[in-house]
Scaffold this motif. Structure first.
Motif, mmCIF file in Angstrom:
data_model
loop_
_atom_site.group_PDB
_atom_site.id
_atom_site.type_symbol
_atom_site.label_atom_id
_atom_site.label_comp_id
_atom_site.label_asym_id
_atom_site.label_seq_id
_atom_site.Cartn_x
_atom_site.Cartn_y
_atom_site.Cartn_z
ATOM 1 N N ARG A 1 11.868 22.459 28.240
ATOM 2 C CA ARG A 1 12.331 22.933 29.421
ATOM 3 C C ARG A 1 11.765 24.488 30.005
ATOM 4 N NH1 ARG A 1 15.949 23.891 25.560
ATOM 5 N NH2 ARG A 1 16.765 26.092 25.310
ATOM 6 N N ALA A 2 11.913 24.538 31.348
ATOM 7 C CA ALA A 2 11.286 25.813 31.984
ATOM 8 C C ALA A 2 12.593 26.233 32.844
ATOM 9 C CB ALA A 2 10.398 25.409 32.828
ATOM 10 N N SER A 3 12.544 27.408 33.012
ATOM 11 C CA SER A 3 13.369 28.369 33.993
ATOM 12 C C SER A 3 12.726 29.616 34.562
ATOM 13 C CB SER A 3 14.498 28.961 33.138
ATOM 14 O OG SER A 3 14.225 29.719 32.078
ATOM 15 N N MET A 4 13.127 30.106 35.536
ATOM 16 C CA MET A 4 12.375 31.016 36.189
ATOM 17 C C MET A 4 12.999 32.533 35.537
ATOM 18 S SD MET A 4 9.983 30.092 38.001
ATOM 19 C CE MET A 4 9.501 31.467 38.684
ATOM 20 N N LYS A 5 12.167 33.538 35.366
ATOM 21 C CA LYS A 5 12.413 34.739 34.950
ATOM 22 C C LYS A 5 11.676 35.750 35.833
ATOM 23 C CE LYS A 5 13.401 37.649 30.573
ATOM 24 N NZ LYS A 5 13.095 37.623 29.405
ATOM 25 N N GLY A 6 12.481 36.235 36.940
ATOM 26 C CA GLY A 6 11.907 37.033 37.898
ATOM 27 C C GLY A 6 10.642 36.241 38.729
ATOM 28 N N ASP A 7 9.332 36.607 38.601
ATOM 29 C CA ASP A 7 8.374 35.958 39.026
ATOM 30 C C ASP A 7 7.500 35.199 38.117
ATOM 31 O OD1 ASP A 7 6.860 37.936 37.824
ATOM 32 O OD2 ASP A 7 5.351 38.248 39.216
ATOM 33 N N ALA A 8 8.085 35.233 36.879
ATOM 34 C CA ALA A 8 7.225 34.453 35.757
ATOM 35 C C ALA A 8 8.148 33.131 35.446
ATOM 36 C CB ALA A 8 7.282 35.083 34.714
ATOM 37 N N VAL A 9 7.422 32.260 34.727
ATOM 38 C CA VAL A 9 8.150 31.056 34.159
ATOM 39 C C VAL A 9 8.266 31.054 32.872
ATOM 40 C CG1 VAL A 9 6.054 29.574 34.220
ATOM 41 C CG2 VAL A 9 8.204 28.574 34.352
ATOM 42 N N THR A 10 9.581 30.929 32.030
ATOM 43 C CA THR A 10 9.691 30.938 30.880
ATOM 44 C C THR A 10 9.860 29.445 30.389
ATOM 45 O OG1 THR A 10 10.799 32.874 31.126
ATOM 46 C CG2 THR A 10 11.386 31.879 29.010
ATOM 47 N N MET A 11 9.103 28.924 29.280
ATOM 48 C CA MET A 11 9.171 27.776 29.003
ATOM 49 C C MET A 11 9.553 27.533 27.390
ATOM 50 S SD MET A 11 5.829 26.132 30.689
ATOM 51 C CE MET A 11 5.191 27.645 30.246
ATOM 52 N N PHE A 12 10.527 26.503 27.193
ATOM 53 C CA PHE A 12 10.845 26.263 25.705
ATOM 54 C C PHE A 12 10.122 25.077 25.339
ATOM 55 C CE2 PHE A 12 13.105 24.147 22.031
ATOM 56 C CZ PHE A 12 13.035 25.149 21.085
ATOM 57 N N LEU A 13 9.195 25.074 24.652
ATOM 58 C CA LEU A 13 8.272 23.982 24.211
ATOM 59 C C LEU A 13 8.113 23.476 22.962
ATOM 60 C CD1 LEU A 13 5.347 25.193 26.517
ATOM 61 C CD2 LEU A 13 7.004 23.203 27.356
ATOM 62 N N GLY A 14 9.220 23.625 22.003
ATOM 63 C CA GLY A 14 9.403 23.406 20.754
ATOM 64 C C GLY A 14 8.639 24.196 19.821
ATOM 65 N N TYR A 15 8.232 25.274 20.227
ATOM 66 C CA TYR A 15 7.828 26.354 19.322
ATOM 67 C C TYR A 15 8.918 27.377 18.936
ATOM 68 C CZ TYR A 15 3.137 25.464 21.341
ATOM 69 O OH TYR A 15 2.126 24.742 21.819
ATOM 70 N N GLU B 1 4.898 18.810 35.197
ATOM 71 C CA GLU B 1 5.905 18.133 34.618
ATOM 72 C C GLU B 1 5.870 18.731 32.983
ATOM 73 O OE1 GLU B 1 7.145 14.215 36.848
ATOM 74 O OE2 GLU B 1 5.752 14.040 35.532
ATOM 75 N N ILE B 2 7.008 18.655 32.508
ATOM 76 C CA ILE B 2 7.389 19.160 31.169
ATOM 77 C C ILE B 2 8.242 17.708 30.616
ATOM 78 C CG2 ILE B 2 8.512 20.251 29.496
ATOM 79 C CD1 ILE B 2 8.143 22.752 31.376
ATOM 80 N N ALA B 3 7.523 17.142 29.584
ATOM 81 C CA ALA B 3 8.041 15.975 28.968
ATOM 82 C C ALA B 3 8.322 16.314 27.442
ATOM 83 C CB ALA B 3 7.291 14.691 29.173
ATOM 84 N N GLY B 4 9.290 16.065 26.993
ATOM 85 C CA GLY B 4 9.762 15.914 25.528
ATOM 86 C C GLY B 4 11.372 16.476 25.420
ATOM 87 N N THR B 5 12.003 16.183 24.388
ATOM 88 C CA THR B 5 13.311 16.303 23.841
ATOM 89 C C THR B 5 13.533 17.661 23.877
ATOM 90 O OG1 THR B 5 13.226 14.140 22.869
ATOM 91 C CG2 THR B 5 15.288 15.814 22.661
ATOM 92 N N GLY B 6 14.208 18.445 24.587
ATOM 93 C CA GLY B 6 14.543 19.674 24.683
ATOM 94 C C GLY B 6 13.610 20.506 25.299
ATOM 95 N N GLU C 1 14.572 21.772 35.482
ATOM 96 C CA GLU C 1 13.946 22.226 34.065
ATOM 97 C C GLU C 1 12.895 21.400 33.783
ATOM 98 O OE1 GLU C 1 17.264 21.485 31.344
ATOM 99 O OE2 GLU C 1 18.088 23.377 31.950
ATOM 100 N N THR C 2 12.290 20.455 34.302
ATOM 101 C CA THR C 2 10.991 19.807 33.904
ATOM 102 C C THR C 2 9.977 19.832 35.089
ATOM 103 O OG1 THR C 2 12.014 17.628 34.719
ATOM 104 C CG2 THR C 2 12.518 18.254 32.368
ATOM 105 N N HIS C 3 10.145 20.290 36.296
ATOM 106 C CA HIS C 3 9.218 20.451 37.044
ATOM 107 C C HIS C 3 8.731 21.769 37.525
ATOM 108 C CE1 HIS C 3 10.437 16.134 37.692
ATOM 109 N NE2 HIS C 3 9.601 15.925 38.297
ATOM 110 N N ILE C 4 7.569 21.985 37.500
ATOM 111 C CA ILE C 4 7.113 23.517 37.974
ATOM 112 C C ILE C 4 6.022 23.402 38.851
ATOM 113 C CG2 ILE C 4 5.628 25.491 37.267
ATOM 114 C CD1 ILE C 4 6.778 24.548 34.256
ATOM 115 N N THR C 5 6.033 24.260 40.095
ATOM 116 C CA THR C 5 5.003 24.033 41.256
ATOM 117 C C THR C 5 4.506 25.402 41.332
ATOM 118 O OG1 THR C 5 6.526 22.455 42.436
ATOM 119 C CG2 THR C 5 5.051 23.804 43.845
ATOM 120 N N VAL C 6 3.330 25.195 41.318
ATOM 121 C CA VAL C 6 2.350 26.501 41.456
ATOM 122 C C VAL C 6 1.738 26.586 43.213
ATOM 123 C CG1 VAL C 6 0.485 28.062 40.772
ATOM 124 C CG2 VAL C 6 1.794 26.783 39.205
ATOM 125 N N GLU C 7 2.077 27.437 44.015
ATOM 126 C CA GLU C 7 1.327 27.663 45.370
ATOM 127 C C GLU C 7 0.764 28.919 45.499
ATOM 128 O OE1 GLU C 7 4.403 25.048 47.957
ATOM 129 O OE2 GLU C 7 5.614 26.674 46.897
#
Length: 186
Positions: A98-112, A91-96, A132-138
């Motif tokens: 978020r995560a999204s998929m870009k092809g097979d990779a996950v792209t995250m904005f984490l305040g950087y 899970e991702i916690a924090g104001t703003g 935007e806040t839940h990521i699953t790896v299988e």
């Protein structure tokens, strides 16, 4: 002897275990996993059950006993992975944040000042985002699923003062009190 190494490893329907020299290849509906077999251990497959046996002499008995249990545990994990699969949720916690998929990779904005991108490790590992806040790896390999989840987790570990960042679902979060609140009145 290892108690784990003595247990027989049941092969469910649709799972095959092939021995190719010092490598055991476990195949199933979810994929394929290779397990290294050390020289002081052997694997025998008969009637849908695999047994791990010791091949050690007096000189290397201690290491052989360690390899016996480790090999059995790795084969058990491989069998479970190709039949049921392994899964880690983050899970991702924090104001703003978020995560999204870009092809097979996950792209995250984490305040950087930049986006953080993580790709799956291994051929049969898959990353998905429910929202935007839940990521699953299988995947079928426990090692590859764990490594992929750890690389996502390491992108921004949770801050102890605000609990912002990436954390595993169910992970116990400890929130520290800041200096101002801990100081007290005089």
């Amino acid at each position: 002897m290892s108690r784990i190494g003595l247990k027989p490893i049941a092969l469910p329907a649709g799972v095959t275990l092939e021995l190719n020299g010092n490598v055991a290849i476990v195949k199933g509906s979810k994929g394929e996993v290779s397990v290294h077999i050390p020289a002081d251990v052997s694997v025998e497959v008969a009637d849908g059950v695999a047994h791990v046996k010791l091949n050690a002499n007096e000189n290397n008995m201690r290491q052989a006993q360690k390899d016996h249990g480790t090999t059995a545990a790795n084969l058990t994990n491989a069998v479970k992975g190709v039949s049921e699969g392994w899964k880690k949720e983050l899970e991702i916690a924090g104001t703003g944040y978020r995560a999204s998929m870009k092809g097979d990779a996950v792209t995250m904005f984490l305040g950087y000042s930049h986006m953080v991108e993580r790709k799956p490790i291994g051929k049969y590992t898959k990353i998905t985002c429910k929202d935007e806040t839940h990521i699953t790896v299988e995947g079928c390999s426990k090692e590859d699923v764990g490594q992929t989840a750890a690389s996502i987790y390491d992108a921004h570990r949770p801050d102890v003062y605000g609990n912002k960042g990436v954390h595993y679902v169910g992970q116990k979060m400890i929130k520290k009190v800041g200096k101002r609140a801990a100081g007290g009145k005089k």
